[in-house]
Design an enzyme around this catalytic site. Structure first.
Site, PDB file in Angstrom:
ATOM      1  N   THR A 132       0.854  -1.184   0.000  1.00  0.00           N
ATOM      2  CA  THR A 132       0.000   0.000   0.000  1.00  0.00           C
ATOM      3  C   THR A 132       0.896   1.242   0.000  1.00  0.00           C
ATOM      4  OG1 THR A 132      -0.131  -0.290   2.377  1.00  0.00           O
ATOM      5  CG2 THR A 132      -1.991  -1.100   1.093  1.00  0.00           C
ATOM      6  N   GLY A 188       1.653   5.452  -1.198  1.00  0.00           N
ATOM      7  CA  GLY A 188       1.521   6.256  -2.401  1.00  0.00           C
ATOM      8  C   GLY A 188       2.190   5.623  -3.608  1.00  0.00           C
ATOM      9  N   ASP A 228       0.797  -5.645   5.035  1.00  0.00           N
ATOM     10  CA  ASP A 228       0.555  -5.134   6.392  1.00  0.00           C
ATOM     11  C   ASP A 228      -0.837  -4.543   6.539  1.00  0.00           C
ATOM     12  OD1 ASP A 228       1.071  -2.957   4.756  1.00  0.00           O
ATOM     13  OD2 ASP A 228       3.018  -2.529   5.633  1.00  0.00           O
ATOM     14  N   ASN A 261      13.052   5.911   6.100  1.00  0.00           N
ATOM     15  CA  ASN A 261      13.987   5.337   7.093  1.00  0.00           C
ATOM     16  C   ASN A 261      14.422   3.920   6.704  1.00  0.00           C
ATOM     17  OD1 ASN A 261      11.733   3.798   7.563  1.00  0.00           O
ATOM     18  ND2 ASN A 261      11.466   4.377   9.708  1.00  0.00           N
ATOM     19  N   HIS A 279      12.404   1.402   5.888  1.00  0.00           N
ATOM     20  CA  HIS A 279      11.513   0.285   6.235  1.00  0.00           C
ATOM     21  C   HIS A 279      10.937  -0.369   4.981  1.00  0.00           C
ATOM     22  CE1 HIS A 279       7.602   2.913   6.762  1.00  0.00           C
ATOM     23  NE2 HIS A 279       7.763   2.527   5.523  1.00  0.00           N
ATOM     24  N   GLY A 322       7.564  -3.024   4.131  1.00  0.00           N
ATOM     25  CA  GLY A 322       6.373  -3.329   4.896  1.00  0.00           C
ATOM     26  C   GLY A 322       6.378  -2.315   6.035  1.00  0.00           C
ATOM     27  N   GLU A 354      10.316  -1.616  10.769  1.00  0.00           N
ATOM     28  CA  GLU A 354      11.067  -0.393  11.038  1.00  0.00           C
ATOM     29  C   GLU A 354      12.538  -0.737  11.343  1.00  0.00           C
ATOM     30  OE1 GLU A 354       9.617   2.157  10.232  1.00  0.00           O
ATOM     31  OE2 GLU A 354       7.615   2.407  11.069  1.00  0.00           O
ATOM     32  N   LYS A 387      12.635  10.228  -1.750  1.00  0.00           N
ATOM     33  CA  LYS A 387      13.178   8.886  -1.544  1.00  0.00           C
ATOM     34  C   LYS A 387      14.673   8.811  -1.884  1.00  0.00           C
ATOM     35  CE  LYS A 387       9.432   7.213   0.017  1.00  0.00           C
ATOM     36  NZ  LYS A 387       8.527   6.239  -0.520  1.00  0.00           N
TER      37      LYS A 387
END
Ligand code: PGA
Length: 247
Positions: free
Chosen positions: A36, A38, A67, A136, A138, A140, A143, A202
């Site tokens: 999921t 953007g 998730d 960061n 991650h 899914g 973290e 990104k």
């Protein structure tokens, strides 16, 4: 890890859709791992077009999502269930009983994690997994600091993740604090992985990924140890300083 560099978000979306359609055409009973956020929205729009215009048939396809938020019912507009229904599943002919998304608002969330992992083992693993990357690192909702040995589990979301996702809620307070996510080990079971990164926000994550060794402090780096991962980046995500031809 392979690197595919495309011009912009539209090309990235077309590339990912084309890969998915190729998998489904080669095996109508394929298992797809979906994400999921953007990044995959354009891919899903292309898939909807492909269903309508190119006769891509999803009737026998099975899907697993990465998730789901804890505490949001499936009917909540910001649940990932609602996201998937609204942005993809309601518009293609995937069978409702072939759709798998963790259930984040029931009793027994630990049991739900076990059930989901077992389902991936029984029906999966995905032939192709679509992934985004968090700023960061991650993947899914895994973290930084998540064990590379993790299976489907409950996570506390990083503050930066909640802030990034607050754009979908009326306030930061409404963003759930916890989620169920496929673990890193679960994700690595996928036969092929497409990691999508679009836009200048990104670029730092892509740069870190390209430069670092596998390290639990930057979860996406684990993908360097998987035999079939393609990182698809557009010009924004490559960034001015990231001129890389191969990994
Ligand atoms: P995004 O999120 O696609 O909304 O940028 C990706 C992620 O956080 O994994």
């Amino acid at each position: 890890m392979n690197l595919v560099s495309v011009k912009d978000y539209q090309e990235l979306s077309e590339y990912a859709c084309n890969e998915i359609e190729g998998v489904v055409r080669a095996n109508p009973h394929s298992v797809l791992g979906l994400a999921t956020g953007g990044t995959p929205l354009g891919t899903y729009q292309e898939m909807i077009k492909g269903f309508a215009e190119r006769n891509v048939d999803y009737r026998h396809v099975t899907t697993f999502n990465l998730d789901e938020y804890i505490g949001l019912g499936r009917e909540h507009p910001q649940s990932y269930y609602a996201y998937m229904m609204n942005n993809l599943f309601n518009h293609i002919n995937v069978s409702p009983d072939h759709i798998h998304i963790p259930i984040g608002n029931g009793e027994g969330l630990e049991l739900e994690c076990h059930r989901y992992e077992r389902l991936i083992e029984e029906i999966g693993p995905p032939d192709l997994q679509i992934l985004g990357i968090g700023s960061n690192g991650h993947i899914g909702f895994n973290e930084p600091g998540t064990s590379f040995q993790s299976e489907t589990h409950i996570v506390e979301l990083a503050e930066s993740t909640r802030r990034a996702n607050a754009r979908y809620f009326s306030s930061l307070d409404e963003v759930p604090q916890y989620a169920i996510t496929m673990g890193i080990k679960s994700i690595l079971k996928s036969k092929r992985i497409l990691l999508l990164a679009s836009g200048s926000h990104k670029a730092n994550a892509v740069k870190t990924l390209l430069e670092c060794d596998p390290d639990e402090g930057f979860p996406a780096s684990v993908l360097k140890g998987h035999g079939d991962v393609t990182l698809v980046v557009d010009e924004g995500a490559v960034g001015i300083d990231n001129i890389v031809n191969s990994l």
